[in-house]
Design a protein around this motif. Structure first.
Motif, PDB file in Angstrom:
ATOM      1  N   MET A 187       0.832  -1.205   0.000  1.00  0.00           N
ATOM      2  CA  MET A 187       0.000   0.000   0.000  1.00  0.00           C
ATOM      3  C   MET A 187       0.865   1.253   0.000  1.00  0.00           C
ATOM      4  O   MET A 187       0.539   2.248  -0.656  1.00  0.00           O
ATOM      5  N   SER A 188       1.987   1.210   0.714  1.00  0.00           N
ATOM      6  CA  SER A 188       2.911   2.339   0.731  1.00  0.00           C
ATOM      7  C   SER A 188       3.562   2.544  -0.629  1.00  0.00           C
ATOM      8  O   SER A 188       3.747   3.684  -1.075  1.00  0.00           O
ATOM      9  N   VAL A 189       3.890   1.457  -1.289  1.00  0.00           N
ATOM     10  CA  VAL A 189       4.478   1.550  -2.627  1.00  0.00           C
ATOM     11  C   VAL A 189       3.477   2.172  -3.595  1.00  0.00           C
ATOM     12  O   VAL A 189       3.836   3.046  -4.407  1.00  0.00           O
ATOM     13  N   ILE A 190       2.220   1.771  -3.495  1.00  0.00           N
ATOM     14  CA  ILE A 190       1.178   2.320  -4.359  1.00  0.00           C
ATOM     15  C   ILE A 190       0.983   3.810  -4.086  1.00  0.00           C
ATOM     16  O   ILE A 190       0.837   4.612  -5.017  1.00  0.00           O
ATOM     17  N   ALA A 191       0.999   4.202  -2.813  1.00  0.00           N
ATOM     18  CA  ALA A 191       0.857   5.621  -2.467  1.00  0.00           C
ATOM     19  C   ALA A 191       2.016   6.431  -3.034  1.00  0.00           C
ATOM     20  O   ALA A 191       1.812   7.532  -3.578  1.00  0.00           O
ATOM     21  N   LEU A 192       3.236   5.903  -2.933  1.00  0.00           N
ATOM     22  CA  LEU A 192       4.387   6.612  -3.493  1.00  0.00           C
ATOM     23  C   LEU A 192       4.301   6.712  -5.014  1.00  0.00           C
ATOM     24  O   LEU A 192       4.678   7.732  -5.600  1.00  0.00           O
ATOM     25  N   LYS A 193       3.790   5.676  -5.644  1.00  0.00           N
ATOM     26  CA  LYS A 193       3.628   5.705  -7.100  1.00  0.00           C
ATOM     27  C   LYS A 193       2.622   6.779  -7.497  1.00  0.00           C
ATOM     28  O   LYS A 193       2.836   7.519  -8.469  1.00  0.00           O
ATOM     29  N   LYS A 194       1.540   6.890  -6.752  1.00  0.00           N
ATOM     30  CA  LYS A 194       0.535   7.917  -7.049  1.00  0.00           C
ATOM     31  C   LYS A 194       1.091   9.315  -6.809  1.00  0.00           C
ATOM     32  O   LYS A 194       0.805  10.239  -7.589  1.00  0.00           O
ATOM     33  N   ILE A 195       1.880   9.484  -5.756  1.00  0.00           N
ATOM     34  CA  ILE A 195       2.517  10.778  -5.497  1.00  0.00           C
ATOM     35  C   ILE A 195       3.446  11.134  -6.651  1.00  0.00           C
ATOM     36  O   ILE A 195       3.465  12.277  -7.129  1.00  0.00           O
ATOM     37  N   LYS A 196       4.218  10.155  -7.111  1.00  0.00           N
ATOM     38  CA  LYS A 196       5.138  10.378  -8.235  1.00  0.00           C
ATOM     39  C   LYS A 196       4.368  10.796  -9.482  1.00  0.00           C
ATOM     40  O   LYS A 196       4.748  11.758 -10.161  1.00  0.00           O
ATOM     41  N   ASN A 197       3.285  10.103  -9.778  1.00  0.00           N
ATOM     42  CA  ASN A 197       2.503  10.434 -10.965  1.00  0.00           C
ATOM     43  C   ASN A 197       1.859  11.811 -10.865  1.00  0.00           C
ATOM     44  O   ASN A 197       1.795  12.546 -11.853  1.00  0.00           O
ATOM     45  N   CYS A 198       1.388  12.163  -9.691  1.00  0.00           N
ATOM     46  CA  CYS A 198       0.807  13.494  -9.495  1.00  0.00           C
ATOM     47  C   CYS A 198       1.859  14.586  -9.686  1.00  0.00           C
ATOM     48  O   CYS A 198       1.592  15.609 -10.328  1.00  0.00           O
ATOM     49  N   ALA A 199       3.040  14.364  -9.145  1.00  0.00           N
ATOM     50  CA  ALA A 199       4.111  15.355  -9.282  1.00  0.00           C
ATOM     51  C   ALA A 199       4.537  15.497 -10.745  1.00  0.00           C
ATOM     52  O   ALA A 199       4.784  16.612 -11.220  1.00  0.00           O
ATOM     53  N   LYS A 200       4.595  14.382 -11.460  1.00  0.00           N
ATOM     54  CA  LYS A 200       4.938  14.451 -12.884  1.00  0.00           C
ATOM     55  C   LYS A 200       3.848  15.185 -13.667  1.00  0.00           C
ATOM     56  O   LYS A 200       4.153  15.943 -14.589  1.00  0.00           O
ATOM     57  N   THR A 201       2.606  14.987 -13.295  1.00  0.00           N
ATOM     58  CA  THR A 201       1.503  15.673 -13.966  1.00  0.00           C
ATOM     59  C   THR A 201       1.589  17.179 -13.736  1.00  0.00           C
ATOM     60  O   THR A 201       1.423  17.968 -14.678  1.00  0.00           O
ATOM     61  N   ILE A 202       1.843  17.579 -12.504  1.00  0.00           N
ATOM     62  CA  ILE A 202       1.969  19.001 -12.202  1.00  0.00           C
ATOM     63  C   ILE A 202       3.121  19.608 -12.988  1.00  0.00           C
ATOM     64  O   ILE A 202       2.983  20.680 -13.600  1.00  0.00           O
ATOM     65  N   SER A 203       4.244  18.935 -12.986  1.00  0.00           N
ATOM     66  CA  SER A 203       5.400  19.427 -13.722  1.00  0.00           C
ATOM     67  C   SER A 203       5.083  19.540 -15.208  1.00  0.00           C
ATOM     68  O   SER A 203       5.411  20.541 -15.852  1.00  0.00           O
ATOM     69  N   GLY A 204       4.429  18.546 -15.766  1.00  0.00           N
ATOM     70  CA  GLY A 204       4.075  18.570 -17.179  1.00  0.00           C
ATOM     71  C   GLY A 204       3.115  19.697 -17.523  1.00  0.00           C
ATOM     72  O   GLY A 204       3.263  20.363 -18.561  1.00  0.00           O
ATOM     73  N   LEU A 205       2.129  19.927 -16.666  1.00  0.00           N
ATOM     74  CA  LEU A 205       1.172  21.007 -16.914  1.00  0.00           C
ATOM     75  C   LEU A 205       1.869  22.367 -16.935  1.00  0.00           C
ATOM     76  O   LEU A 205       1.585  23.212 -17.785  1.00  0.00           O
ATOM     77  N   TYR A 206       2.783  22.574 -16.000  1.00  0.00           N
ATOM     78  CA  TYR A 206       3.473  23.858 -15.959  1.00  0.00           C
ATOM     79  C   TYR A 206       4.496  24.003 -17.081  1.00  0.00           C
ATOM     80  O   TYR A 206       4.762  25.117 -17.532  1.00  0.00           O
ATOM     81  N   VAL A 207       5.047  22.891 -17.573  1.00  0.00           N
ATOM     82  CA  VAL A 207       5.923  22.969 -18.747  1.00  0.00           C
ATOM     83  C   VAL A 207       5.110  23.414 -19.957  1.00  0.00           C
ATOM     84  O   VAL A 207       5.584  24.204 -20.780  1.00  0.00           O
ATOM     85  N   VAL A 208       3.878  22.938 -20.059  1.00  0.00           N
ATOM     86  CA  VAL A 208       3.020  23.308 -21.182  1.00  0.00           C
ATOM     87  C   VAL A 208       2.701  24.800 -21.174  1.00  0.00           C
ATOM     88  O   VAL A 208       2.691  25.442 -22.222  1.00  0.00           O
TER      89      VAL A 208
END
Length: 163
Positions: free
Chosen positions: A86-107
């Motif tokens: 469950m902790s691994v899944i939470a970290l994966k979701k945090i990683k994906n959210c951070a990548k999404t935020i970074s991608g949106l601001y790059v756009v």
């Protein structure tokens, strides 16, 4: 002691969300109102600012999802379930959210550049780059922690099978 430190971290995570919420409730609607007035007058800068504001609002969704996953991760730590899938899944979701935020601001960074050139405010570009860098750093950190945690879980399961 562990309960105190996780409580402190939970409070810190909640406090991190308050300024973003205040920005979304108070500051961004005022900017949107001015941008709509400019767009109604045929000013292309109004449309550019509206586009930036829309992306900023969209970026709050993964931001709050990441904060929620962080709170879940801290609750797993409190329950002595830190080394779980469950902790691994939470970290994966945090990683994906951070990548999404970074991608949106790059756009939207080129749009921010246009506004900064028009308003002669180079700090806007710097602010956009700081947001991109910070969210990218969070994504890298979460990815490293996810891999380490997964390896630790695999080693623990292997040791449990040998005993």
């Amino acid at each position: 002691m562990k309960q105190v430190s996780t409580l402190f971290l939970k409070i810190t995570v909640i406090i991190m969300g308050i300024p973003v919420l205040a920005l979304c409730i108070f500051a961004l609607p005022r900017l949107a109102k001015v941008a709509i007035e400019h767009a109604a007058n045929g000013d292309t800068l109004g449309y550019i600012v509206l586009s930036i504001l829309i992306v900023m609002y969209v970026a709050t969704i993964p931001f709050y999802l990441a904060l929620y996953q962080t709170l879940k991760l801290l609750s797993y730590i409190e329950k002595d379930q830190a080394f779980s899938q469950m902790s691994v899944i939470a970290l994966k979701k945090i990683k994906n959210c951070a990548k999404t935020i970074s991608g949106l601001y790059v756009v939207i960074l080129p749009l921010v550049y246009i506004v900064a050139e028009w308003d002669d405010a180079p700090g806007l570009i710097l602010l956009g780059m700081v947001i991109i860098g910070a969210s990218f750093a969070v994504a890298v950190f979460a990815s490293v922690l996810q891999r380490l945690l997964q390896k630790a879980i695999d080693i623990k399961e292997e040791n449990d099978l040998t005993v």
